[in-house]
Design an enzyme around this catalytic site. Sequence first.
Site, PDB file in Angstrom:
ATOM      1  N   GLU A 135      61.505  88.340  65.121  1.00 46.11           N
ATOM      2  CA  GLU A 135      61.416  89.194  63.942  1.00 46.11           C
ATOM      3  C   GLU A 135      61.810  88.469  62.647  1.00 46.11           C
ATOM      4  O   GLU A 135      61.191  88.663  61.600  1.00 46.11           O
ATOM      5  CB  GLU A 135      62.275  90.443  64.123  1.00 46.11           C
ATOM      6  CG  GLU A 135      61.804  91.387  65.225  1.00 46.11           C
ATOM      7  CD  GLU A 135      62.346  91.024  66.604  1.00 46.11           C
ATOM      8  OE1 GLU A 135      62.914  89.935  66.772  1.00 46.11           O
ATOM      9  OE2 GLU A 135      62.198  91.840  67.529  1.00 46.11           O
TER      10      GLU A 135
ATOM     11  N   PHE B 243      65.170  96.345  64.475  1.00 42.29           N
ATOM     12  CA  PHE B 243      64.748  94.943  64.399  1.00 42.29           C
ATOM     13  C   PHE B 243      64.075  94.642  63.062  1.00 42.29           C
ATOM     14  O   PHE B 243      63.987  93.479  62.661  1.00 42.29           O
ATOM     15  CB  PHE B 243      63.811  94.615  65.557  1.00 42.29           C
ATOM     16  CG  PHE B 243      64.331  95.078  66.894  1.00 42.29           C
ATOM     17  CD1 PHE B 243      65.678  94.961  67.205  1.00 42.29           C
ATOM     18  CD2 PHE B 243      63.494  95.658  67.828  1.00 42.29           C
ATOM     19  CE1 PHE B 243      66.180  95.395  68.421  1.00 42.29           C
ATOM     20  CE2 PHE B 243      63.983  96.095  69.048  1.00 42.29           C
ATOM     21  CZ  PHE B 243      65.331  95.966  69.353  1.00 42.29           C
TER      22      PHE B 243
END
Length: 318
Positions: A63, A88
Amino acid sequence: MFTLAENKEVGKELRATVVDALKDVMVENEKVVALDADLGGASKWTDLAKSNPDRFINVGIAEANMVGVAAGLSLTGYVPFIHTFGPFATRRVLDQVFLSGAYSKNTINIFGSDPGFAAGHNGGTHTTWEDVALLRSIPEVVICDAADEVQMDWIIKVFSEMDGVHYVRGNRKGVRNVYAPGSTFEIGKGNLLQEGSDYLIVAAGQLVSEALEVAEKLAEKGISCDVIDMFTIKPLDEELLLKHLEGKKGVITVENHSTTGGLGSAVAEVIADNGIAVPLKRIGVDNRFGQVGTPDFLQEEFGLTTEKMLEQLAGFVK
């Protein structure tokens, strides 16, 4: 201009709404690109890989790298949209969003899916009660919480025309309709959904439906409420808030988020900064982690159903 929906049933899945909106803006603007962190099946962004294979990137379970790639794309004139689950998209990549995104004046549009109780069986590791609080601390970031498919579609399309870092949170699945098709909104402006004289209810996101139901139940007891959909949490519509605080016995905030740092905190700050003496009840999640369960179970467990909200208001609303 907006109109409230006559049909209050669950509408189209918001993940499908986001995909369809992105397909539209990709036709209109060849610089729009989409990035996903190996959640294409969960987000349906694999549909974008089929419709626009040259403008879809699956970065894998990386991410922070996704934010960096998006920043690089922005530097070269592209308009990136990125997606992953809410924690995330915010908690895990906060430094990258801060430095590579906002501080560097890049454009990154972030869809953080399944906030709060919507995380369901993914459990506490995938639950974000703090995404709004984290991003509120970063200068110039725009934060929206979509009430339904109509509002989500509008937000995605408007984000595609704006510079800067923008975040929208929303359930991947379908939520109840609030607005009629064709409704339009304005970033930084709340929507007065109904007028009342006794209390002010300020809500955002999926819980706008429940806020309207709470107001309806209170009306049956002779208690009249304004209801505002504050879908843009940052920048907050202080003008609308202050206008409808006048003469109220109290203010109630409703959010699928922690009571620390989110909508309730933003409203509390406006009240305090303006020296207004009015009681405030923040309905949200107080000092708890997420847990495993169905979204319906978790909504009740964390006190965010209409019935649970009314219980919390029993000693506040008179």
